[in-house]
Every structure is written in C-alpha cells, then in structure tokens.
Design an enzyme around this catalytic site. Structure first.
Site, PDB file in Angstrom:
ATOM      1  N   TYR A 151      -0.663 -10.161   0.291  1.00  0.00           N
ATOM      2  CA  TYR A 151       0.431  -9.732   1.164  1.00  0.00           C
ATOM      3  C   TYR A 151       0.287 -10.363   2.551  1.00  0.00           C
ATOM      4  CZ  TYR A 151      -3.077  -6.342   2.712  1.00  0.00           C
ATOM      5  OH  TYR A 151      -4.233  -5.747   3.171  1.00  0.00           O
ATOM      6  N   HIS A 209      -7.422  -8.186  -2.729  1.00  0.00           N
ATOM      7  CA  HIS A 209      -8.730  -7.604  -2.424  1.00  0.00           C
ATOM      8  C   HIS A 209      -8.723  -6.110  -2.685  1.00  0.00           C
ATOM      9  CE1 HIS A 209      -6.394  -6.968   1.267  1.00  0.00           C
ATOM     10  NE2 HIS A 209      -7.154  -5.908   1.463  1.00  0.00           N
ATOM     11  N   ARG A 213      -3.242 -11.978   3.276  1.00  0.00           N
ATOM     12  CA  ARG A 213      -4.517 -11.491   2.752  1.00  0.00           C
ATOM     13  C   ARG A 213      -4.653 -11.897   1.301  1.00  0.00           C
ATOM     14  NH1 ARG A 213      -8.046  -7.815   4.074  1.00  0.00           N
ATOM     15  NH2 ARG A 213      -9.235  -9.678   3.672  1.00  0.00           N
ATOM     16  N   HIS A 247     -10.818  -2.664  -1.251  1.00  0.00           N
ATOM     17  CA  HIS A 247     -11.773  -2.130  -0.280  1.00  0.00           C
ATOM     18  C   HIS A 247     -12.785  -1.232  -0.996  1.00  0.00           C
ATOM     19  CE1 HIS A 247      -9.424  -3.275   3.355  1.00  0.00           C
ATOM     20  NE2 HIS A 247      -8.403  -3.176   2.516  1.00  0.00           N
ATOM     21  N   TYR A 279       0.829  -1.205   0.000  1.00  0.00           N
ATOM     22  CA  TYR A 279       0.000   0.000   0.000  1.00  0.00           C
ATOM     23  C   TYR A 279       0.862   1.254   0.000  1.00  0.00           C
ATOM     24  CZ  TYR A 279      -4.262  -2.577   1.272  1.00  0.00           C
ATOM     25  OH  TYR A 279      -5.360  -3.412   1.295  1.00  0.00           O
TER      26      TYR A 279
END
Lengths: 200, 240
Positions: B145, B158, B155, B160, B106
């Site tokens: 990640y 995905h 995870r 959000h 991120y």
C-alpha cells in the site's frame, strides 16, 4: 563464538492498535484484550492513576503511541518466577495503554509499587518501567517513572544520570483530586527537556 | 542454575533512532545518549502469559473475524520458532501479529487508503509458542500500500510482529517481509535496518514443505530474541 543475532526491530507503525489494542482501532475481535488490568482487584497498596502525554521534537503530542508498563507490587515483588518472592493472587504488574487519537492523552490505573532490589545489595526507589512504541520510533524506548513523594535520593539509576537536572524527567508529580491520587508523567521524546531513555 | 541477565543489545544491528529517509523518525528520535544500565530484577523479569489469556482460534486470521465467509486473498501459513541468541527456544511466550488485508487496507479508523475493507478479515492474531518455541498463524498475504513519506512510497507486503520473551529487556516489535518482493529494496522503513544481513533476518522464506496442498502456501519466519547468561547475577557478578 557462534551466537545468533537478535532480530532487528522495526517501527510498530501507525496501526499498532490493530494488533495490540483492536478496540481502539475500531473493532472488537478478541474475547479479552490484554493489559488493561495491571494490579487486579486484590492488590495491596495505594490505588493510583498515572497520566500524561508523549511529545515529539516539535512539542506536539504524539497521538498514536502505545505504552507498556511493568512494575512490582506494593511489597516490591515482581510477578515473575525469577523474582520468586511471590505476589498476591491476580497481581500481574503489566499493562498496556494507548493515547487518545484526538488529544494524545494517556492514563492507567494501578497501585503504587514498593522499592525493589538493585544490584550489589542496593535498593531501587519505587518505579514503573515503561516501554514506548509508535510510528517513527524504530526501536522501542525504555524509560522509568519515579514518584515525587518518595525518597529518590539513593536510587542507583537516577544517580547514574550525570546531568543532575535531567533526573527530574523521570519523576512524576502527585496530585489529589476527585479522581483520587494521580501522578502526572509527561514524556518528551526529543528537545531540551528530553526524557532520559535507558539502554537496558 | 537460574538464567540471569540478558546480553547487551547490539544497537548497530538495529535501525538507528533517526533515519532521515523515514521522515516520521526525525521528530520522534531521542537526541541525547541513552543511559546504560546494568540489569536488575526490573529488566530480567517481565509479564507472564498463559493459554487462559487467549483463545485457540486467535492464531487463525482466516476464521477469527469471519462474518459469514472467508477473507479475500492468497491463503498463507506463517510459522517458525522464537529462539534466543544462544539458539535456545523461547517457550510459552506471547506472539501477536497485525497486518493489512489482501488489498493493502487496515481495519483501522485512521486508515483512509482507497482499497476496500474486507468484511471477513480483522487483521490481527495472537498465539503462544510451544515448549520448543514454535508458533504458527493462518492468514492471507497482505497487500502492498502507498503511504505518505516521499510522495510515491509504497510499503512492501508485511506483517507486524510483537514478541515478549521472558524478561522486559527482550521485548521486541518487528516486521516480516516476503521473499522475492521487489518493494523491499525501495522501502524507507526497511532501509532503516543498517545492513544486508540484518535485512535478511526480516525476510520470511517460502517453505513449500510446510504448505498445505490445494489450500495454503507457507512462509517460514524465525525470530531471535536477546540471549542471556547462564548464571544468576547476585551469585556471580562477573557473569559467565
């Protein structure tokens, strides 16, 4: 009956800021971020600041919360077509704040709302509706903030709280200082002083 | 007649506040029962957005943070409709997304994962649904990640999603997962969702017909917000 099912909620995760407050995440991408100006310069009513912390079940401040506020104007009108009574130009009633990554402290500037209509002809004391999301919160939490210098005695929502001592978890404390009028409103997600959360 | 209050939320279809396998929820879940409210104007109204709030390019994550090049990764289109439980479109509502880059990193000052930052990828976008509740984004497929829950948790890829709807009671944040990802079944956050049917709603389906040949592959993700009665409560307290 054939109804669809609401999409299940998922946590906003630790990086909610990327999507909803990118400058806080450390980068500038949109010409304008949303939610920083709740009332606008033209708004009627008393200018106030609302501040606080959100605490977890261990008593530690939660440092990655995002809070959204939704409120009426000083006349108690919502800026929405289904209210229909109208608000002054520029009054939006919606804001979005994040906590400081180091301290967990949050705050926003707005105006004090007026009383709003409740059901069955009742009147709701002035309040700000809040919605809280963060890592570890699986479904956003709804609550309300009331004002300690208003008459809250007949508010239909506060009066629904069976354990009367818990009503005070929804009432912010006024002070006046160099920065003007400030209301302190701490939110406790868990623990003996847990804030009353709402199933709306 | 004006639409009125929202259907009661089926909380058994949502993750419970406390999910032992998702450790952070343990101290961030209320212990006391929620106070059940009948809705008032405070809940059936909500913020109104317009196209003036956003820029036309905001839904193109391939371009909205370009610093002289394109992002690394598989180019995808994510599209679908925002509907309510009555199968009616939710028009002109704000949809915001955020995600990791193709490496699973991120662009966030708190993300310390080893994968590199992509200089041409911000990782967020926003758009308004059209009159039919339709929305779309262009982006890259995010990478999986690792994260600190149990030591070896990863995870799944995905995205959000944050959706407003017309009233504050409809406010929702959720996540899109990708059809066929083996990490979905392993993920403690996905496992907070109580049943298979509910999980299926979070899995976007490969949509070859919406793909752009030799450019981008598409995934379809429809979102359902709370439905509402058709009568104004002041006029008819019993509802439908």
């Amino acid at each position: 009956m054939d109804y669809l099912k609401e999409t299940p909620s998922q946590t906003a995760g630790p990086y909610v800021h990327i999507g909803l407050a990118p400058r806080a995440a450390g980068f500038d991408i949109f010409k304008q971020e949303l939610g920083w100006d709740i009332a606008g310069p033209n708004a009627k009513g008393e200018r106030i600041r609302v501040e606080g912390c959100v605490y977890d079940g261990t008593g530690a401040p939660i440092k990655d919360v995002l809070i959204e506020a939704w409120q009426a104007n000083a006349d108690g009108h919502y800026a929405h077509p289904e209210d229909g009574r109208g608000v002054e130009a520029g009054f939006r009633g919606w804001g979005r704040v994040i906590t400081d990554f180091d301290t967990g402290f949050w705050g926003f500037d707005t105006i004090k709302p007026g009383a709003t209509p409740g059901r069955n002809g009742t009147t709701q004391a002035p309040h700000i509706n809040l919605w809280i999301v963060a890592r570890g919160i699986n479904l956003g939490l709804n609550t309300r903030m009331y004002f300690d210098d208003c008459d809250n005695s007949t508010d239909p929502v506060l009066n629904l709280i069976e354990q009367t001592h818990r009503r005070q978890t929804l009432i912010a404390t006024r002070s006046e200082g160099d920065k003007g009028v400030t209301y302190r409103f701490d939110i406790r997600i868990q623990g003996p002083d847990e804030t009353v959360f709402l199933d709306i | 007649m004006k639409p009125a209050e929202y259907y009661m939320r089926d909380r058994l279809h949502h993750p419970p506040a406390k999910s032992e396998n998702y450790k952070t929820s343990i101290t961030r879940s209320p212990q006391y029962a929620l106070l059940s409210l009948e809705q008032s104007l405070s809940e059936i109204t909500g913020p109104v957005f317009s196209h003036n709030d956003i820029d036309p390019l905001d839904n193109d994550l391939l371009k909205n943070y370009g610093h002289g090049g394109d992002p690394v990764g598989e180019r995808i289109i994510v599209h679908g409709r925002v509907l309510d439980e009555n199968d009616r479109p939710v028009p002109n509502t704000l949809v915001e997304i955020w995600q990791a880059n193709a490496g699973g990193r991120y662009r966030h000052k708190k993300d310390t994962y080893l994968a590199p930052i992509d200089p041409n990828f911000g990782g967020c976008g926003r758009t308004m649904t059209d009159a039919d509740g339709y929305y779309y984004f262009r982006t890259v497929k995010p990478g999986a990640y690792p994260w600190r829950n149990w030591v070896n948790n990863w995870r799944p890829a995905h995205i959000h999603f944050s959706i407003f709807g017309a009233g504050f009671a409809q406010r929702l944040i959720t996540q899109l997962y990708f059809e066929g990802d083996p990490l979905i079944a392993e993920c403690p956050i996905m496992q907070t969702v109580p049943d298979a049917e509910a999980i299926e709603q979070l899995v976007a389906k490969l949509d070859m017909n919406a793909s752009v040949p030799l450019d981008s592959i598409a995934y379809r993700f429809d979102i359902v917000l709370r439905g509402r009665r058709s009568t104004l409560f002041e006029n008819r307290l019993e509802g439908n």
